[in-house]
Design an enzyme around this catalytic site. Structure first.
Site, PDB file in Angstrom:
ATOM      1  N   ARG A  39       0.827  -1.204   0.000  1.00 19.19           N
ATOM      2  CA  ARG A  39       0.000   0.000   0.000  1.00 19.19           C
ATOM      3  C   ARG A  39       0.869   1.265   0.000  1.00 19.19           C
ATOM      4  NH1 ARG A  39      -5.639   0.234   3.509  1.00 19.19           N
ATOM      5  NH2 ARG A  39      -6.897   0.257   1.639  1.00 19.19           N
ATOM      6  N   LEU A 160     -15.699  12.196   6.370  1.00 15.84           N
ATOM      7  CA  LEU A 160     -15.700  12.169   4.897  1.00 15.84           C
ATOM      8  C   LEU A 160     -16.471  10.955   4.398  1.00 15.84           C
ATOM      9  CD1 LEU A 160     -13.689   9.789   3.587  1.00 15.84           C
ATOM     10  CD2 LEU A 160     -11.929  11.292   4.430  1.00 15.84           C
ATOM     11  N   GLU A 162     -16.728   8.302   1.059  1.00 16.06           N
ATOM     12  CA  GLU A 162     -15.916   7.887  -0.081  1.00 16.06           C
ATOM     13  C   GLU A 162     -16.567   8.364  -1.371  1.00 16.06           C
ATOM     14  OE1 GLU A 162     -14.711   3.758   0.203  1.00 16.06           O
ATOM     15  OE2 GLU A 162     -14.397   4.008   2.351  1.00 16.06           O
ATOM     16  N   ASN A 221     -23.236   8.324  12.083  1.00 17.90           N
ATOM     17  CA  ASN A 221     -23.398   7.229  11.121  1.00 17.90           C
ATOM     18  C   ASN A 221     -24.711   6.489  11.337  1.00 17.90           C
ATOM     19  OD1 ASN A 221     -21.171   7.744   9.628  1.00 17.90           O
ATOM     20  ND2 ASN A 221     -19.966   5.992  10.315  1.00 17.90           N
ATOM     21  N   PHE A 223     -27.529   7.746  12.476  1.00 15.19           N
ATOM     22  CA  PHE A 223     -28.619   8.580  11.952  1.00 15.19           C
ATOM     23  C   PHE A 223     -28.659   8.543  10.420  1.00 15.19           C
ATOM     24  CE2 PHE A 223     -30.761  11.592  14.999  1.00 15.19           C
ATOM     25  CZ  PHE A 223     -30.438  10.876  16.146  1.00 15.19           C
ATOM     26  N   CYS A 273     -18.453   1.124   6.943  1.00 22.72           N
ATOM     27  CA  CYS A 273     -18.705   1.709   8.266  1.00 22.72           C
ATOM     28  C   CYS A 273     -20.124   1.626   8.821  1.00 22.72           C
ATOM     29  CB  CYS A 273     -18.230   3.145   8.278  1.00 22.72           C
ATOM     30  SG  CYS A 273     -16.433   3.208   8.161  1.00 22.72           S
ATOM     31  N   GLN A 275     -22.677  -0.411   8.788  1.00 21.52           N
ATOM     32  CA  GLN A 275     -23.053  -1.633   9.502  1.00 21.52           C
ATOM     33  C   GLN A 275     -22.186  -1.856  10.733  1.00 21.52           C
ATOM     34  OE1 GLN A 275     -24.423  -5.091   7.442  1.00 21.52           O
ATOM     35  NE2 GLN A 275     -22.944  -6.384   8.470  1.00 21.52           N
TER      36      GLN A 275
END
Ligand code: NAD
Ligand code: UGA
Length: 461
Positions: A39, A160, A162, A221, A223, A273, A275
Protein backbone atom coordinates in the site's frame (compact mmCIF):
# COMPACT_ATOMS: atom_id res chain seq x y z
CA UNK A 1 2.94 24.83 17.14
CA UNK A 2 2.80 21.38 15.58
CA UNK A 3 5.77 20.81 13.25
CA UNK A 4 5.65 17.11 12.57
CA UNK A 5 2.63 14.84 12.16
CA UNK A 6 2.68 11.06 11.87
CA UNK A 7 -0.40 9.17 10.73
CA UNK A 8 -0.51 5.43 11.42
CA UNK A 9 -2.69 3.82 8.75
CA UNK A 10 -2.53 4.75 5.06
CA UNK A 11 -6.05 3.67 4.12
CA UNK A 12 -9.16 5.36 2.75
CA UNK A 13 -9.11 7.83 5.64
CA UNK A 14 -5.43 8.23 6.55
CA UNK A 15 -4.22 8.80 2.99
CA UNK A 16 -6.69 11.45 1.78
CA UNK A 17 -6.94 13.22 5.17
CA UNK A 18 -3.20 13.59 5.54
CA UNK A 19 -2.81 14.64 1.90
CA UNK A 20 -5.19 17.56 2.54
CA UNK A 21 -3.59 18.46 5.90
CA UNK A 22 -0.17 18.52 4.18
CA UNK A 23 -1.50 20.51 1.24
CA UNK A 24 -2.93 23.18 3.52
CA UNK A 25 -0.04 23.23 6.03
CA UNK A 26 3.19 23.42 4.00
CA UNK A 27 5.14 24.10 7.21
CA UNK A 28 4.14 20.81 8.82
CA UNK A 29 5.94 17.62 7.80
CA UNK A 30 3.37 14.82 7.45
CA UNK A 31 4.51 11.19 7.50
CA UNK A 32 1.91 8.55 6.68
CA UNK A 33 3.06 5.11 7.80
CA UNK A 34 1.60 1.63 7.42
CA UNK A 35 2.57 -2.00 7.96
CA UNK A 36 1.29 -2.78 4.49
CA UNK A 37 4.37 -2.23 2.30
CA UNK A 38 2.43 -2.77 -0.93
CA UNK A 39 0.00 0.00 0.00
CA UNK A 40 2.80 2.41 0.90
CA UNK A 41 4.58 1.65 -2.37
CA UNK A 42 1.37 2.43 -4.28
CA UNK A 43 0.98 5.77 -2.44
CA UNK A 44 4.41 6.67 -3.83
CA UNK A 45 3.29 6.11 -7.44
CA UNK A 46 0.55 7.66 -9.56
CA UNK A 47 -1.50 4.45 -9.19
CA UNK A 48 -2.78 5.31 -5.72
CA UNK A 49 -4.29 2.44 -3.70
CA UNK A 50 -7.46 4.48 -3.16
CA UNK A 51 -9.56 5.82 -6.01
CA UNK A 52 -11.03 9.23 -5.16
CA UNK A 53 -11.81 12.04 -7.59
CA UNK A 54 -9.22 14.83 -7.15
CA UNK A 55 -6.99 12.83 -4.76
CA UNK A 56 -4.05 12.32 -7.13
CA UNK A 57 -3.83 16.06 -7.83
CA UNK A 58 -3.69 16.84 -4.09
CA UNK A 59 -1.12 14.10 -3.41
CA UNK A 60 1.08 15.26 -6.30
CA UNK A 61 1.21 18.80 -4.95
CA UNK A 62 2.36 17.80 -1.48
CA UNK A 63 4.20 14.48 -1.94
CA UNK A 64 7.97 14.84 -1.55
CA UNK A 65 7.49 18.41 -0.29
CA UNK A 66 5.97 17.87 3.15
CA UNK A 67 3.96 14.67 2.58
CA UNK A 68 5.70 11.30 2.84
CA UNK A 69 4.51 7.69 2.74
CA UNK A 70 6.75 5.21 4.54
CA UNK A 71 6.85 1.82 6.23
CA UNK A 72 9.16 2.98 9.04
CA UNK A 73 6.53 3.35 11.74
CA UNK A 74 8.96 3.76 14.63
CA UNK A 75 10.79 6.63 12.96
CA UNK A 76 7.48 8.28 12.15
CA UNK A 77 6.39 8.04 15.80
CA UNK A 78 9.73 9.26 17.19
CA UNK A 79 9.86 12.35 14.99
CA UNK A 80 6.25 13.44 15.47
CA UNK A 81 4.71 15.80 17.98
CA UNK A 82 1.21 14.78 16.90
CA UNK A 83 0.24 11.18 15.98
CA UNK A 84 -3.01 10.24 14.28
CA UNK A 85 -4.25 6.68 14.68
CA UNK A 86 -6.17 5.90 11.50
CA UNK A 87 -6.15 2.12 11.41
CA UNK A 88 -9.07 -0.18 10.65
CA UNK A 89 -11.58 -1.02 13.38
CA UNK A 90 -13.63 -3.88 11.89
CA UNK A 91 -16.34 -5.86 13.63
CA UNK A 92 -14.91 -8.61 15.85
CA UNK A 93 -15.04 -12.01 14.19
CA UNK A 94 -14.10 -14.00 17.29
CA UNK A 95 -14.64 -14.31 21.00
CA UNK A 96 -16.45 -11.88 23.26
CA UNK A 97 -18.68 -9.51 21.29
CA UNK A 98 -18.18 -11.52 18.07
CA UNK A 99 -20.21 -10.07 15.18
CA UNK A 100 -20.93 -6.82 17.04
CA UNK A 101 -18.15 -5.21 19.05
CA UNK A 102 -15.41 -3.28 17.29
CA UNK A 103 -12.11 -5.13 17.05
CA UNK A 104 -9.69 -2.72 18.68
CA UNK A 105 -6.57 -4.83 18.45
CA UNK A 106 -4.99 -2.65 15.73
CA UNK A 107 -5.65 0.51 17.74
CA UNK A 108 -4.22 -1.10 20.84
CA UNK A 109 -1.09 -2.17 18.94
CA UNK A 110 -0.60 1.42 17.81
CA UNK A 111 -0.94 2.71 21.38
CA UNK A 112 1.56 0.13 22.63
CA UNK A 113 4.02 0.95 19.85
CA UNK A 114 3.76 4.68 20.61
CA UNK A 115 4.34 3.99 24.31
CA UNK A 116 7.39 1.87 23.48
CA UNK A 117 9.04 4.16 20.98
CA UNK A 118 8.21 7.74 22.01
CA UNK A 119 11.00 9.75 23.62
CA UNK A 120 9.26 13.15 23.61
CA UNK A 121 5.76 14.41 24.53
CA UNK A 122 3.04 13.60 21.97
CA UNK A 123 -0.53 14.47 21.21
CA UNK A 124 -2.24 11.22 20.16
CA UNK A 125 -5.31 11.72 17.97
CA UNK A 126 -7.99 9.06 17.50
CA UNK A 127 -8.95 9.36 13.83
CA UNK A 128 -10.37 5.84 13.57
CA UNK A 129 -14.02 5.42 14.53
CA UNK A 130 -14.05 4.02 18.06
CA UNK A 131 -16.52 2.99 20.74
CA UNK A 132 -17.17 5.66 23.33
CA UNK A 133 -14.54 5.57 26.11
CA UNK A 134 -11.78 3.98 23.99
CA UNK A 135 -9.58 6.96 24.77
CA UNK A 136 -9.53 5.72 28.36
CA UNK A 137 -7.91 2.46 27.23
CA UNK A 138 -5.39 4.34 25.09
CA UNK A 139 -4.52 6.64 27.99
CA UNK A 140 -4.03 3.68 30.29
CA UNK A 141 -1.70 1.94 27.85
CA UNK A 142 0.28 5.13 27.25
CA UNK A 143 0.61 6.03 30.91
CA UNK A 144 1.34 2.63 32.44
CA UNK A 145 4.21 1.40 30.30
CA UNK A 146 6.82 3.38 32.20
CA UNK A 147 7.46 5.87 29.41
CA UNK A 148 8.55 9.26 30.76
CA UNK A 149 7.05 11.22 27.86
CA UNK A 150 3.65 12.85 28.48
CA UNK A 151 0.69 12.13 26.26
CA UNK A 152 -2.58 13.90 25.53
CA UNK A 153 -5.30 11.90 23.80
CA UNK A 154 -7.77 13.64 21.50
CA UNK A 155 -10.73 12.34 19.53
CA UNK A 156 -11.03 13.74 16.01
CA UNK A 157 -13.43 11.49 14.09
CA UNK A 158 -13.57 11.70 10.32
CA UNK A 159 -16.83 12.42 8.52
CA UNK A 160 -15.70 12.17 4.90
CA UNK A 161 -17.68 9.95 2.56
CA UNK A 162 -15.92 7.89 -0.08
CA UNK A 163 -16.24 9.18 -3.62
CA UNK A 164 -16.40 12.76 -2.33
CA UNK A 165 -13.51 12.56 0.16
CA UNK A 166 -11.49 15.46 -1.22
CA UNK A 167 -14.46 17.81 -1.41
CA UNK A 168 -15.58 16.75 2.08
CA UNK A 169 -12.08 17.36 3.46
CA UNK A 170 -11.62 20.71 1.74
CA UNK A 171 -15.07 22.01 2.71
CA UNK A 172 -16.21 20.05 5.76
CA UNK A 173 -19.58 20.79 7.38
CA UNK A 174 -17.64 20.64 10.63
CA UNK A 175 -14.47 19.32 12.20
CA UNK A 176 -14.96 17.71 15.60
CA UNK A 177 -12.24 17.71 18.25
CA UNK A 178 -12.78 16.20 21.69
CA UNK A 179 -10.32 16.27 24.56
CA UNK A 180 -9.87 16.43 28.29
CA UNK A 181 -11.18 19.62 29.84
CA UNK A 182 -7.91 20.14 31.77
CA UNK A 183 -5.42 22.94 30.90
CA UNK A 184 -3.20 20.37 29.09
CA UNK A 185 -6.21 18.84 27.33
CA UNK A 186 -7.51 22.21 26.21
CA UNK A 187 -4.04 23.19 24.96
CA UNK A 188 -3.89 20.00 22.90
CA UNK A 189 -7.35 20.70 21.45
CA UNK A 190 -6.08 24.14 20.47
CA UNK A 191 -2.98 22.69 18.75
CA UNK A 192 -5.13 20.45 16.57
CA UNK A 193 -7.61 23.27 15.97
CA UNK A 194 -4.77 25.33 14.52
CA UNK A 195 -3.87 22.57 12.05
CA UNK A 196 -7.43 22.61 10.67
CA UNK A 197 -7.81 26.39 10.93
CA UNK A 198 -5.35 26.68 8.00
CA UNK A 199 -8.36 26.16 5.77
CA UNK A 200 -11.49 25.46 7.84
CA UNK A 201 -13.38 28.50 9.26
CA UNK A 202 -13.08 28.54 13.06
CA UNK A 203 -16.84 28.44 13.61
CA UNK A 204 -16.91 25.07 11.87
CA UNK A 205 -14.41 23.55 14.30
CA UNK A 206 -16.39 22.09 17.19
CA UNK A 207 -14.57 21.46 20.46
CA UNK A 208 -16.10 19.01 22.96
CA UNK A 209 -15.31 16.59 25.74
CA UNK A 210 -13.60 13.35 24.71
CA UNK A 211 -16.61 11.11 25.23
CA UNK A 212 -19.02 13.38 23.35
CA UNK A 213 -16.70 13.40 20.36
CA UNK A 214 -16.31 9.62 20.31
CA UNK A 215 -20.05 9.07 20.66
CA UNK A 216 -20.97 11.73 18.07
CA UNK A 217 -19.23 9.77 15.33
CA UNK A 218 -21.18 6.57 15.98
CA UNK A 219 -24.36 8.61 16.33
CA UNK A 220 -23.84 10.48 13.04
CA UNK A 221 -23.40 7.23 11.12
CA UNK A 222 -26.37 5.64 12.88
CA UNK A 223 -28.62 8.58 11.95
CA UNK A 224 -27.44 8.57 8.34
CA UNK A 225 -27.98 4.83 7.94
CA UNK A 226 -31.33 5.09 9.68
CA UNK A 227 -32.55 7.52 7.02
CA UNK A 228 -31.70 5.03 4.28
CA UNK A 229 -33.41 2.15 6.07
CA UNK A 230 -36.42 4.37 6.70
CA UNK A 231 -36.82 5.29 3.04
CA UNK A 232 -36.08 1.72 1.96
CA UNK A 233 -38.81 0.42 4.27
CA UNK A 234 -41.26 2.78 2.57
CA UNK A 235 -40.01 1.62 -0.86
CA UNK A 236 -41.37 -1.85 -0.08
CA UNK A 237 -44.74 -0.30 0.74
CA UNK A 238 -44.69 1.76 -2.47
CA UNK A 239 -44.24 -1.37 -4.57
CA UNK A 240 -47.51 -2.83 -3.32
CA UNK A 241 -49.58 0.36 -3.17
CA UNK A 242 -48.79 2.10 -6.48
CA UNK A 243 -47.12 4.99 -4.71
CA UNK A 244 -43.75 6.08 -6.15
CA UNK A 245 -40.76 6.23 -3.79
CA UNK A 246 -39.03 9.11 -5.58
CA UNK A 247 -42.20 11.21 -5.36
CA UNK A 248 -42.62 10.34 -1.68
CA UNK A 249 -38.96 11.16 -0.93
CA UNK A 250 -39.27 14.50 -2.69
CA UNK A 251 -42.52 15.32 -0.96
CA UNK A 252 -41.16 14.68 2.53
CA UNK A 253 -37.67 16.05 1.80
CA UNK A 254 -39.00 19.52 1.03
CA UNK A 255 -39.98 19.83 4.70
CA UNK A 256 -36.94 21.72 5.98
CA UNK A 257 -37.12 19.81 9.25
CA UNK A 258 -36.63 16.53 7.38
CA UNK A 259 -34.33 17.77 4.60
CA UNK A 260 -33.81 16.26 1.15
CA UNK A 261 -30.42 14.56 1.49
CA UNK A 262 -29.87 10.85 2.10
CA UNK A 263 -33.38 9.87 1.05
CA UNK A 264 -32.47 7.91 -2.07
CA UNK A 265 -34.02 4.46 -1.91
CA UNK A 266 -31.61 1.74 -2.98
CA UNK A 267 -30.75 -1.94 -3.07
CA UNK A 268 -29.37 -1.36 0.44
CA UNK A 269 -26.52 0.59 1.94
CA UNK A 270 -23.00 -0.80 1.93
CA UNK A 271 -19.58 0.49 2.83
CA UNK A 272 -17.13 -0.36 5.53
CA UNK A 273 -18.71 1.71 8.27
CA UNK A 274 -22.49 1.99 8.58
CA UNK A 275 -23.05 -1.63 9.50
CA UNK A 276 -19.99 -2.01 11.70
CA UNK A 277 -20.64 1.25 13.54
CA UNK A 278 -24.29 0.45 14.24
CA UNK A 279 -23.39 -3.06 15.41
CA UNK A 280 -20.86 -1.44 17.67
CA UNK A 281 -23.51 0.96 19.00
CA UNK A 282 -25.84 -1.98 19.61
CA UNK A 283 -23.09 -3.80 21.48
CA UNK A 284 -22.35 -0.75 23.61
CA UNK A 285 -26.02 -0.31 24.51
CA UNK A 286 -26.22 -3.93 25.60
CA UNK A 287 -22.98 -3.62 27.52
CA UNK A 288 -24.34 -0.60 29.40
CA UNK A 289 -27.64 -2.37 30.14
CA UNK A 290 -29.86 -0.60 27.61
CA UNK A 291 -31.49 -3.47 25.64
CA UNK A 292 -34.40 -1.32 24.35
CA UNK A 293 -31.97 1.14 22.79
CA UNK A 294 -29.96 -1.72 21.32
CA UNK A 295 -33.08 -3.27 19.69
CA UNK A 296 -34.03 0.13 18.23
CA UNK A 297 -30.75 0.53 16.31
CA UNK A 298 -30.51 -3.15 15.41
CA UNK A 299 -33.60 -2.73 13.27
CA UNK A 300 -31.67 -0.39 10.90
CA UNK A 301 -29.40 -3.31 10.00
CA UNK A 302 -32.23 -5.84 9.86
CA UNK A 303 -34.12 -3.66 7.38
CA UNK A 304 -31.00 -3.23 5.26
CA UNK A 305 -30.47 -7.00 5.10
CA UNK A 306 -34.12 -7.38 4.14
CA UNK A 307 -33.75 -4.83 1.34
CA UNK A 308 -30.78 -6.65 -0.24
CA UNK A 309 -32.55 -10.01 0.07
CA UNK A 310 -35.79 -8.59 -1.29
CA UNK A 311 -34.02 -7.23 -4.39
CA UNK A 312 -32.41 -10.60 -5.16
CA UNK A 313 -35.62 -12.52 -4.50
CA UNK A 314 -37.53 -10.17 -6.75
CA UNK A 315 -35.16 -11.03 -9.61
CA UNK A 316 -35.70 -14.75 -9.05
CA UNK A 317 -39.50 -14.47 -8.73
CA UNK A 318 -39.78 -12.28 -11.81
CA UNK A 319 -37.65 -14.63 -13.90
CA UNK A 320 -40.36 -17.28 -13.45
CA UNK A 321 -39.08 -18.48 -10.08
CA UNK A 322 -35.66 -19.65 -11.17
CA UNK A 323 -32.44 -18.15 -12.47
CA UNK A 324 -30.76 -21.53 -12.77
CA UNK A 325 -28.44 -21.50 -15.78
CA UNK A 326 -29.61 -18.02 -16.77
CA UNK A 327 -27.15 -15.24 -17.53
CA UNK A 328 -27.69 -12.25 -15.25
CA UNK A 329 -25.67 -9.09 -15.88
CA UNK A 330 -24.71 -7.10 -12.81
CA UNK A 331 -23.70 -3.52 -13.51
CA UNK A 332 -21.64 -2.19 -10.62
CA UNK A 333 -19.93 -3.92 -7.71
CA UNK A 334 -18.61 -0.94 -5.69
CA UNK A 335 -20.75 0.03 -2.67
CA UNK A 336 -21.37 3.45 -4.25
CA UNK A 337 -20.20 5.37 -7.30
CA UNK A 338 -16.79 7.02 -7.66
CA UNK A 339 -14.97 4.56 -5.43
CA UNK A 340 -13.20 1.23 -5.93
CA UNK A 341 -14.19 0.18 -2.41
CA UNK A 342 -16.42 -2.90 -2.21
CA UNK A 343 -16.58 -3.48 1.55
CA UNK A 344 -20.10 -4.63 2.55
CA UNK A 345 -21.38 -3.71 -0.92
CA UNK A 346 -24.94 -4.86 -1.61
CA UNK A 347 -23.50 -6.46 -4.78
CA UNK A 348 -21.83 -9.19 -2.73
CA UNK A 349 -25.07 -10.31 -1.08
CA UNK A 350 -27.20 -10.01 -4.22
CA UNK A 351 -24.65 -12.09 -6.15
CA UNK A 352 -24.47 -14.67 -3.37
CA UNK A 353 -28.23 -15.01 -3.36
CA UNK A 354 -28.43 -15.42 -7.14
CA UNK A 355 -25.54 -17.90 -7.15
CA UNK A 356 -27.43 -19.98 -4.58
CA UNK A 357 -30.18 -20.18 -7.17
CA UNK A 358 -27.59 -21.35 -9.75
CA UNK A 359 -27.42 -18.17 -11.85
CA UNK A 360 -24.55 -17.40 -14.21
CA UNK A 361 -23.52 -13.90 -13.27
CA UNK A 362 -21.55 -11.53 -15.48
CA UNK A 363 -20.27 -8.43 -13.73
CA UNK A 364 -19.01 -5.13 -15.03
CA UNK A 365 -17.73 -2.34 -12.77
CA UNK A 366 -15.63 0.56 -14.09
CA UNK A 367 -13.26 0.63 -11.09
CA UNK A 368 -13.38 -2.66 -9.23
CA UNK A 369 -10.92 -5.38 -10.31
CA UNK A 370 -12.01 -9.03 -10.58
CA UNK A 371 -9.62 -9.89 -7.75
CA UNK A 372 -11.67 -7.84 -5.26
CA UNK A 373 -14.99 -9.34 -6.40
CA UNK A 374 -13.79 -12.89 -5.95
CA UNK A 375 -12.17 -12.03 -2.62
CA UNK A 376 -15.53 -10.63 -1.44
CA UNK A 377 -17.43 -13.76 -2.46
CA UNK A 378 -14.81 -16.18 -1.18
CA UNK A 379 -14.86 -14.40 2.18
CA UNK A 380 -18.55 -15.27 2.61
CA UNK A 381 -17.61 -18.94 2.39
CA UNK A 382 -20.97 -19.94 0.91
CA UNK A 383 -19.32 -22.10 -1.76
CA UNK A 384 -15.82 -23.02 -2.88
CA UNK A 385 -13.57 -20.46 -4.62
CA UNK A 386 -13.66 -22.71 -7.72
CA UNK A 387 -17.45 -22.60 -7.83
CA UNK A 388 -17.45 -18.82 -7.45
CA UNK A 389 -15.10 -18.53 -10.44
CA UNK A 390 -17.15 -21.00 -12.46
CA UNK A 391 -20.44 -19.15 -12.06
CA UNK A 392 -19.32 -15.53 -11.92
CA UNK A 393 -17.52 -13.91 -14.84
CA UNK A 394 -15.96 -10.46 -14.69
CA UNK A 395 -15.70 -8.42 -17.88
CA UNK A 396 -14.36 -5.00 -18.80
CA UNK A 397 -17.05 -4.25 -21.39
CA UNK A 398 -20.63 -3.61 -20.18
CA UNK A 399 -22.09 -4.60 -23.55
CA UNK A 400 -20.40 -7.98 -23.27
CA UNK A 401 -21.83 -8.39 -19.77
CA UNK A 402 -25.34 -7.77 -21.09
CA UNK A 403 -25.17 -9.78 -24.32
CA UNK A 404 -27.58 -12.76 -24.21
CA UNK A 405 -28.51 -11.94 -20.61
CA UNK A 406 -32.01 -12.67 -19.32
CA UNK A 407 -31.81 -9.74 -16.94
CA UNK A 408 -29.68 -6.79 -15.93
CA UNK A 409 -29.33 -5.67 -12.31
CA UNK A 410 -28.09 -2.14 -11.62
CA UNK A 411 -26.29 -2.30 -8.30
CA UNK A 412 -24.08 0.82 -8.21
CA UNK A 413 -25.19 4.28 -9.36
CA UNK A 414 -22.21 4.89 -11.71
CA UNK A 415 -23.02 7.88 -13.99
CA UNK A 416 -21.76 6.07 -17.09
CA UNK A 417 -24.65 3.57 -16.88
CA UNK A 418 -27.03 6.37 -17.88
CA UNK A 419 -25.10 7.04 -21.07
CA UNK A 420 -25.18 3.52 -22.53
CA UNK A 421 -26.83 2.67 -25.85
CA UNK A 422 -29.78 0.86 -24.23
CA UNK A 423 -31.37 0.12 -27.60
CA UNK A 424 -28.26 -1.83 -28.60
CA UNK A 425 -28.22 -3.65 -25.27
CA UNK A 426 -31.91 -4.59 -25.65
CA UNK A 427 -31.45 -6.02 -29.14
CA UNK A 428 -28.70 -8.34 -27.93
CA UNK A 429 -30.55 -9.65 -24.86
CA UNK A 430 -32.77 -12.70 -24.37
CA UNK A 431 -36.48 -11.82 -24.41
CA UNK A 432 -38.33 -10.88 -22.33
CA UNK A 433 -35.48 -8.52 -21.44
CA UNK A 434 -35.68 -7.60 -17.77
CA UNK A 435 -33.92 -4.76 -16.06
CA UNK A 436 -33.85 -4.37 -12.26
CA UNK A 437 -32.80 -0.86 -11.34
CA UNK A 438 -31.51 -1.06 -7.77
CA UNK A 439 -30.64 2.63 -7.79
CA UNK A 440 -33.44 4.24 -9.82
CA UNK A 441 -30.91 6.00 -12.04
CA UNK A 442 -32.13 5.00 -15.50
CA UNK A 443 -34.93 6.56 -17.56
CA UNK A 444 -37.55 3.86 -16.99
CA UNK A 445 -40.09 5.30 -19.41
CA UNK A 446 -37.55 5.27 -22.23
CA UNK A 447 -36.45 1.73 -21.38
CA UNK A 448 -40.06 0.53 -21.50
CA UNK A 449 -40.52 2.21 -24.88
CA UNK A 450 -37.51 0.26 -26.15
CA UNK A 451 -39.18 -2.93 -24.94
CA UNK A 452 -37.53 -3.66 -21.60
CA UNK A 453 -39.56 -5.04 -18.71
CA UNK A 454 -38.50 -2.69 -15.92
CA UNK A 455 -38.54 -3.40 -12.19
CA UNK A 456 -37.28 -0.79 -9.80
CA UNK A 457 -37.00 -0.01 -6.10
CA UNK A 458 -40.19 1.55 -4.76
CA UNK A 459 -42.08 1.44 -8.08
CA UNK A 460 -45.05 -0.77 -8.74
CA UNK A 461 -44.33 -1.48 -12.42
P1 NAD B 1 -8.38 0.92 5.79
O1 NAD B 1 -8.49 -0.52 6.06
O2 NAD B 1 -8.51 1.43 4.39
O3 NAD B 1 -6.94 1.44 6.31
C1 NAD B 1 -6.39 1.10 7.53
C2 NAD B 1 -4.88 0.91 7.37
O4 NAD B 1 -4.28 0.74 8.65
C3 NAD B 1 -4.49 -0.31 6.54
O5 NAD B 1 -3.71 0.09 5.41
C4 NAD B 1 -3.67 -1.18 7.52
O6 NAD B 1 -2.58 -1.86 6.91
C5 NAD B 1 -3.17 -0.14 8.50
N1 NAD B 1 -2.81 -0.69 9.81
C6 NAD B 1 -3.54 -1.53 10.61
N2 NAD B 1 -2.88 -1.77 11.75
C7 NAD B 1 -1.70 -1.08 11.69
C8 NAD B 1 -0.61 -0.92 12.57
N3 NAD B 1 -0.59 -1.52 13.76
N4 NAD B 1 0.42 -0.16 12.17
C9 NAD B 1 0.42 0.46 10.97
N5 NAD B 1 -0.61 0.36 10.10
C10 NAD B 1 -1.66 -0.40 10.45
O7 NAD B 1 -9.42 1.65 6.74
P2 NAD B 1 -10.14 3.07 6.52
O8 NAD B 1 -11.30 2.93 5.62
O9 NAD B 1 -9.09 4.09 6.22
O10 NAD B 1 -10.72 3.31 7.98
C11 NAD B 1 -9.89 3.65 9.07
C12 NAD B 1 -10.75 4.11 10.22
O11 NAD B 1 -11.47 5.29 9.85
C13 NAD B 1 -11.82 3.11 10.66
O12 NAD B 1 -11.96 3.19 12.05
C14 NAD B 1 -13.07 3.62 10.00
O13 NAD B 1 -14.22 3.29 10.73
C15 NAD B 1 -12.87 5.11 10.01
N6 NAD B 1 -13.57 5.85 8.96
C16 NAD B 1 -13.58 5.39 7.69
C17 NAD B 1 -14.20 6.13 6.68
C18 NAD B 1 -14.24 5.66 5.25
O14 NAD B 1 -14.91 6.30 4.46
N7 NAD B 1 -13.58 4.60 4.88
C19 NAD B 1 -14.76 7.37 6.99
C20 NAD B 1 -14.71 7.83 8.30
C21 NAD B 1 -14.10 7.05 9.29
C1 UGA C 1 -20.47 7.30 5.34
C2 UGA C 1 -20.87 8.69 5.87
O1 UGA C 1 -21.63 9.36 4.86
C3 UGA C 1 -19.64 9.51 6.23
O2 UGA C 1 -20.02 10.75 6.80
C4 UGA C 1 -18.78 8.72 7.23
O3 UGA C 1 -17.59 9.43 7.51
C5 UGA C 1 -18.43 7.37 6.64
O4 UGA C 1 -19.65 6.65 6.30
C6 UGA C 1 -17.67 6.49 7.56
O5 UGA C 1 -17.70 6.68 8.76
O6 UGA C 1 -17.07 5.58 7.02
P1 UGA C 1 -19.61 6.34 3.02
O7 UGA C 1 -19.99 5.03 3.61
O8 UGA C 1 -18.26 6.49 2.43
O9 UGA C 1 -19.75 7.49 4.13
O10 UGA C 1 -20.66 6.73 1.87
P2 UGA C 1 -22.19 7.22 1.92
O11 UGA C 1 -22.34 8.27 0.91
O12 UGA C 1 -22.64 7.54 3.27
O13 UGA C 1 -22.98 5.94 1.39
C7 UGA C 1 -23.11 4.77 2.18
C8 UGA C 1 -24.04 3.80 1.52
O14 UGA C 1 -25.39 4.29 1.57
C9 UGA C 1 -23.74 3.57 0.04
O15 UGA C 1 -23.95 2.21 -0.27
C10 UGA C 1 -24.76 4.44 -0.65
O16 UGA C 1 -25.05 4.01 -1.94
C11 UGA C 1 -25.95 4.29 0.28
N1 UGA C 1 -26.91 5.41 0.19
C12 UGA C 1 -26.54 6.67 0.51
C13 UGA C 1 -28.23 5.15 -0.18
O17 UGA C 1 -28.60 4.00 -0.46
N2 UGA C 1 -29.12 6.18 -0.23
C14 UGA C 1 -28.76 7.45 0.09
O18 UGA C 1 -29.65 8.35 0.03
C15 UGA C 1 -27.44 7.70 0.47
Amino acid sequence: MVKNICCIGAGYVGGPTMAVIALKNPNIKVNVVDINAERIAAWNTDELPVYEPGLLEVVKQARGRNLFFDTDIEKGIREADMIFISVNTPTKTYGLGKGRAADLRYVELCARQIAEVATTDKIVVEKSTLPVRTAQAIKTILSETGNKARFQVLSNPEFLAEGTAIKDLLEPDRVLIGGDQTPEGLAAIEELTQVYASWVPRERIIQTRLWSSELSKLTANAFLAQRISSINSISALCEVTDADIDEVAYAIGTDSRIGSKFLKASVGFGGSCFQKDILNLVYLCEFFGLPEVARYWEQVIALNDYQKRRFAQNIIHTLFNTVSGKKIAMLGWAFKKDTNDTRESAAIYVADHLLNDMANIWVYDPKVPAKSMFADLDYLGTRSPEENRKHLTVVTDPYEACRDAHAIAIITEWDEFKTYDWQRIYVNMKKPAFIFDGRNILDHKKLMEIGFKVKAIGKSY
